[in-house]
Every structure is written in structure tokens, then in C-alpha cells.
Design a protein around this motif. Sequence first.
Motif, PDB file in Angstrom:
ATOM      1  N   UNK A  74       0.904  -1.226   0.292  1.00 43.81           N
ATOM      2  CA  UNK A  74      -0.121  -0.244  -0.056  1.00 43.81           C
ATOM      3  C   UNK A  74       0.633   1.377   0.366  1.00 43.81           C
ATOM      4  N   UNK A  75       1.999   1.128   0.786  1.00 45.30           N
ATOM      5  CA  UNK A  75       2.929   2.593   0.210  1.00 45.30           C
ATOM      6  C   UNK A  75       3.892   2.426  -0.777  1.00 45.30           C
ATOM      7  N   UNK A  76       3.268   1.077  -1.329  1.00 50.06           N
ATOM      8  CA  UNK A  76       4.185   1.450  -3.355  1.00 50.06           C
ATOM      9  C   UNK A  76       3.059   2.326  -4.020  1.00 50.06           C
ATOM     10  N   UNK A  77       2.440   2.331  -3.974  1.00 54.15           N
ATOM     11  CA  UNK A  77       1.245   2.347  -4.667  1.00 54.15           C
ATOM     12  C   UNK A  77       1.969   3.413  -5.811  1.00 54.15           C
ATOM     13  N   UNK A  78       1.832   3.034  -7.008  1.00 55.42           N
ATOM     14  CA  UNK A  78       2.266   3.383  -7.833  1.00 55.42           C
ATOM     15  C   UNK A  78       3.158   3.570  -8.257  1.00 55.42           C
ATOM     16  N   UNK A 113       5.944 -10.121 -23.300  1.00 56.30           N
ATOM     17  CA  UNK A 113       6.600  -9.135 -24.663  1.00 56.30           C
ATOM     18  C   UNK A 113       4.890  -8.398 -24.353  1.00 56.30           C
ATOM     19  N   UNK A 114       4.734  -8.560 -23.383  1.00 57.27           N
ATOM     20  CA  UNK A 114       2.848  -7.577 -23.039  1.00 57.27           C
ATOM     21  C   UNK A 114       3.744  -6.187 -21.705  1.00 57.27           C
ATOM     22  N   UNK A 115       4.744  -6.730 -21.477  1.00 54.43           N
ATOM     23  CA  UNK A 115       4.918  -5.737 -20.462  1.00 54.43           C
ATOM     24  C   UNK A 115       6.537  -5.554 -20.709  1.00 54.43           C
ATOM     25  N   UNK A 116       7.436  -6.128 -21.595  1.00 51.71           N
ATOM     26  CA  UNK A 116       8.808  -6.119 -21.282  1.00 51.71           C
ATOM     27  C   UNK A 116       9.071  -4.674 -22.044  1.00 51.71           C
ATOM     28  N   UNK A 117       8.211  -4.284 -22.047  1.00 51.39           N
ATOM     29  CA  UNK A 117       8.928  -2.924 -23.569  1.00 51.39           C
ATOM     30  C   UNK A 117       8.206  -1.265 -22.672  1.00 51.39           C
ATOM     31  N   UNK A 118       7.228  -1.767 -21.664  1.00 49.97           N
ATOM     32  CA  UNK A 118       6.463  -0.482 -20.532  1.00 49.97           C
ATOM     33  C   UNK A 118       7.661  -0.108 -20.170  1.00 49.97           C
ATOM     34  N   UNK A 119       7.424   1.695 -20.213  1.00 48.47           N
ATOM     35  CA  UNK A 119       8.927   2.381 -19.810  1.00 48.47           C
ATOM     36  C   UNK A 119       8.460   2.707 -18.200  1.00 48.47           C
ATOM     37  N   UNK A 120       7.401   1.664 -17.710  1.00 49.34           N
ATOM     38  CA  UNK A 120       7.471   1.578 -15.888  1.00 49.34           C
ATOM     39  C   UNK A 120       6.581   0.523 -15.416  1.00 49.34           C
ATOM     40  N   UNK A 121       7.033   0.131 -14.527  1.00 52.28           N
ATOM     41  CA  UNK A 121       6.394  -1.176 -14.054  1.00 52.28           C
ATOM     42  C   UNK A 121       6.042  -0.423 -12.452  1.00 52.28           C
ATOM     43  N   UNK A 122       4.777  -0.160 -12.838  1.00 48.65           N
ATOM     44  CA  UNK A 122       4.538   0.562 -11.831  1.00 48.65           C
ATOM     45  C   UNK A 122       3.390  -0.224 -10.415  1.00 48.65           C
ATOM     46  N   UNK A 123       3.551  -0.604  -9.108  1.00 54.59           N
ATOM     47  CA  UNK A 123       3.072  -1.277  -8.226  1.00 54.59           C
ATOM     48  C   UNK A 123       1.549  -1.504  -8.452  1.00 54.59           C
ATOM     49  N   UNK A 124       0.605  -2.077  -8.138  1.00 56.97           N
ATOM     50  CA  UNK A 124      -0.589  -1.774  -8.046  1.00 56.97           C
ATOM     51  C   UNK A 124      -0.619  -3.085  -6.823  1.00 56.97           C
ATOM     52  N   UNK A 125      -1.368  -2.469  -5.584  1.00 56.67           N
ATOM     53  CA  UNK A 125      -1.650  -3.430  -4.573  1.00 56.67           C
ATOM     54  C   UNK A 125      -2.515  -3.659  -4.977  1.00 56.67           C
ATOM     55  N   UNK A 126      -3.441  -4.632  -4.407  1.00 56.41           N
ATOM     56  CA  UNK A 126      -4.225  -5.554  -4.090  1.00 56.41           C
ATOM     57  C   UNK A 126      -5.912  -4.087  -3.412  1.00 56.41           C
ATOM     58  N   UNK A 127      -6.353  -4.279  -3.869  1.00 60.41           N
ATOM     59  CA  UNK A 127      -7.778  -3.351  -3.525  1.00 60.41           C
ATOM     60  C   UNK A 127      -8.363  -3.941  -2.533  1.00 60.41           C
ATOM     61  N   UNK A 128      -8.243  -5.675  -2.312  1.00 60.89           N
ATOM     62  CA  UNK A 128      -9.253  -5.751  -1.554  1.00 60.89           C
ATOM     63  C   UNK A 128      -9.111  -6.472   0.197  1.00 60.89           C
ATOM     64  N   UNK A 170       7.764  -9.198  -0.372  1.00 65.26           N
ATOM     65  CA  UNK A 170       7.017  -8.395   0.248  1.00 65.26           C
ATOM     66  C   UNK A 170       6.821  -7.914  -1.360  1.00 65.26           C
ATOM     67  N   UNK A 171       6.557  -8.322  -2.104  1.00 71.29           N
ATOM     68  CA  UNK A 171       6.091  -7.222  -3.513  1.00 71.29           C
ATOM     69  C   UNK A 171       6.083  -9.671  -4.477  1.00 71.29           C
ATOM     70  N   UNK A 172       5.890 -10.193  -3.556  1.00 77.17           N
ATOM     71  CA  UNK A 172       5.224 -11.094  -3.906  1.00 77.17           C
ATOM     72  C   UNK A 172       5.798 -11.558  -5.382  1.00 77.17           C
ATOM     73  N   UNK A 173       7.409 -11.436  -5.118  1.00 75.11           N
ATOM     74  CA  UNK A 173       7.838 -11.814  -6.484  1.00 75.11           C
ATOM     75  C   UNK A 173       8.629 -12.854  -6.725  1.00 75.11           C
ATOM     76  N   UNK A 174       9.409 -13.171  -5.412  1.00 77.11           N
ATOM     77  CA  UNK A 174      10.527 -14.175  -5.447  1.00 77.11           C
ATOM     78  C   UNK A 174      10.363 -14.949  -4.384  1.00 77.11           C
ATOM     79  N   UNK A 175      10.629 -16.145  -4.480  1.00 79.38           N
ATOM     80  CA  UNK A 175       9.994 -16.986  -3.417  1.00 79.38           C
ATOM     81  C   UNK A 175      10.854 -16.867  -2.417  1.00 79.38           C
ATOM     82  N   UNK A 176      11.380 -16.999  -0.909  1.00 72.28           N
ATOM     83  CA  UNK A 176      11.851 -16.293   0.000  1.00 72.28           C
ATOM     84  C   UNK A 176      12.365 -17.635   1.073  1.00 72.28           C
TER      85      UNK A 176
END
Length: 490
Positions: A87-91, A106-121, A435-441
Motif C-alpha cells: 500500500x505504501x508503494x502504490x504507483x 512481450x506484453x510488458x517487457x516494453x513498458x517504460x515503467x513498472x508501477x506497483x498496484x497493491x491489491x484493493x481487496x 514483500x512484492x510477491x515476486x520472488x520466493x524466500x
Amino acid sequence: MNTSFPFNPMETRRGFFTRGGHLLGSAALTSLLGEAFLQQASASASVNHGAVPLGPHFAPKAKRVIYLHMVGGPSQMDLFDHKPEMQKWYDKDLPDSVRKGQRLTTMTSGQARFPIAPSKFRFEQAGQCGMWMNADLLPYLSKSADDMCFIRSMHTEAINHEPAIAAMQTGNQVTGRPCLGSWASYGLGSMNQNLPTFVVLVATPTNREQEQAISSRLWSSGFLPGEHAGVSFRSKGDPILFINNPPGVPDSVRRRTIDGLNALNSLNFQRMGDPETQTRIQQYEMAFRMQASVPELTDFASEPEHTFKMYGEAAKTPGSFANSVLMARRLAERGVRFVQVYHNNWDHHSNVSGRMPSQCKDVDQPCHALIEDLKQRGMFDDTLIIWGGEFGRTIYSQGGLSKENYGRDHHPRCFTMWMAGGGAKGGAIHGETDDFSYNIVKDPVHIRDFHATVLHLLGFHHDRFVFKHQGLDGKLTGVEEAHLVKALIS
């Protein structure tokens, strides 16, 4: 003339070389190796090829499986992998130190940014196990938290749907290998001679915004005998194509027709020795028996009203997920060994906040009902329920970002699945992500490890459960090392 190799006017080139290609070499090798080789060859010839179930290596905890596959890849951080810190990392952009140059689609590899979208639920801890679950969208399933075994550290190498689903179902990203249901059929055989051992149901989601194509390649028997392929039941019209006799054709005529076909196929088998001919004979017989068993199976009139209250009113709608799960229970209690249910439209590249409620409404109540229903019937302890997709989703948004509308790309590095019943450890929470649900720790679980664990619950050592194919020991877990995850077993 040598009658063991008779003249055949219909002989094909492939058939000729199949039967005689190695004749001289085999004879020469046999003469060199002698009697010991003959005894070993005789033993090898007795390897099971599908006519009789192989049988478990040890007493199984699960007799049957109901596998609920969410096609497209559910978003783990919106359902089970609670990340309040986001929630602190929004956008804010996903740090390079987290992404570590990992492969993107290829759907996101060309994005200029990778803005974090916290769950709204909204999340709450459920059950005595304290598992964090989406309280807004999973109110029913949260009641079953202590019956469920959560794996938050699943991962795969596959980053696109077709290879990822193939890997999850068959252990290999390339289609054409036997799927988990076919292995269960091959190893354990049938518990009801009037129904298939392995049945597939494709549920229609309420929201059909972005469905993925699925096909019979996912329930193929691969190099296993054809009798172990999944039988797909339809939600409209005849459950199985051509299950009913044509108009004016009574059962007695159909019986004589099948007897004649079986006699011809038996002659062909004696001449050519093709094991698929035996499969054809068995499938004709199964189809005839199903003409009596399938109508009773698919007639829900015998279900009491409280069953529909348990599963939800959608259970009365043919083809819905609730209807498919209720059908899965009916199949399981009639002795079907493996039921595969596919539910589409979990590929949330956009409109997560709009589509996720619809998807969860489809599956929440029926999944909880299935657990409770199996308990009431004394089937929960020996029925393994599996729920999950082919990969997870990214914490960063695909395309634009707003609190009302955001999307998530494919993410194979970590995702969540759960099991219940059939020897799975209820209330267990295995694995952790960053914390980013991106890598396994902590405690990673590869698909191979998951398959090895499921096979163990069915009574098989994954490294010994093999089928000879092209001179190799074909296995669900493949040639790379797989590990049994004991923490998932009760």
C-alpha cells in the motif's frame, strides 16, 4: 511359409518395418548373450501396458482426485498472498533489485515503467491456521481454511499459457505427454466399469472477457495406452457425442453391431499386435455400458434442494462452475478415479478489480460446498481436491494504473495453489514470498515437486512410477530431480 510372419496384402511400410526392422540384429544379439538375456527379455515383456492397472507402490491416502484448474493464472496477491506493505508503494516502480533482470512477456517487457498496484481487496486471517485470505471475495472458502493446505511458493519456468498449462498438467511444456489424470488412470485403474476412469469438465465462467483456448491435448494419454485419455463431458446436448443410439436402432442391434466390430478388431489385433486395437475394443464396450450409466449420472433430479443451497443456485445451470463441481462430486461417488474441471477467464491483463469479483463468485461457494459435501458423505479423507492455475500474476500493473482499473501480467516466479482432503495436511501454510510477491524466500515448490507429492498421496514413488516409451522410462516428473514435499502431507 513362416506362419508367425504371414503375408498381409494390406501391409503398410510402417507396419512392416515396425515388426521386422530389428529382427536380424536381435537374433545376433541373442545368440551372443545367451539364456540370461532371454530370461531378462521375457521379464521385460511383462511390463504393464494398460490392460491391468499397475497398482500402487504402497497404501494410498487418496483414492480419487478432483482437480480444479483456474485457466489463465489467478492473481496470488489478490487472493491468498497478502502484501499490506505494498500500500505504501502504490504507483512506485518495481525496484530492479527485486526484478533482477528476470524474463518478462512481450506484453510488458516494453513498458517504460513498472508501477506497483497493491491489491484493493480486504484481507482477514481465516481459521485456526491464521491463513490470510481475501475476505471480500472468498467469504465461503475462508470457512474451510483449516481443511486446506496452502502452497504459496509454487514456481515454473513457463511464462506463456500454452506451455505453462501443459507443464502443470503433464510435467512438460511440450504437449503430447500423458497428463496427471492419465497417470492416475494407468496406475490405479477404474472403480466403476460403467463410467470412464478419467473425466474432463469445462465450466463456462460468468464473465468471458478474456478466455484462453484449451483443448484435448491437455487430457491426452500421450505415450500411455489410449484408454487412459480423459473423456470430455459436454454441458449441452448429449453429455458425450453419439452416446445415444440413432433413431430406430434398439440396444439389441447396437449390441450385435459392437460384437461384430469387436470380432473384426480382435482379428486385426492377432495379426498386427497393435495395443491401440485393444483400446478400441475396450472403448466400444465402455461406450455401450455408458448408455445406461450416463443418463442417471447427469440427471440432477435426485439431488435434494439443500444440495443446491449448499453449492448455490448456479448449480442448476448446466455448464456453470457450480454445476461442474457438483457433477464432479457425483462422478467421484460413482467411482470415477480422476475428475478434471477447467474454469476459464483468470488471465487478468486488465480490469482486475472488475473481473476478479465475478471469477471468485463463480468458485467461492462451490469449492467450500465440495469440501463440506465430501465430508458429509465420508469421502473427504480419501478424495484429493487440487485448486490452482498455471502461474501467478505480477505486482506491477500492465498498461495504465488507477485504483479502479489495473491489470497484471503473467508471473511464473511464484504463485499459490491449495489442496484439501486425500491426505493433504489441512491448515498447513507452506512457503513464503518477498514483500512484492515476486520472488520466493522460503521453501520453494516446483511443479515437479508438486507432482511428486500428488503421486505420493496416490500411493506411488514418483521416481519408480514409469512407462517404457521409445526405450526410456517415461515419468510424470521427467528427467530432472523432483522432491517429495513432506510438509504438505498429513
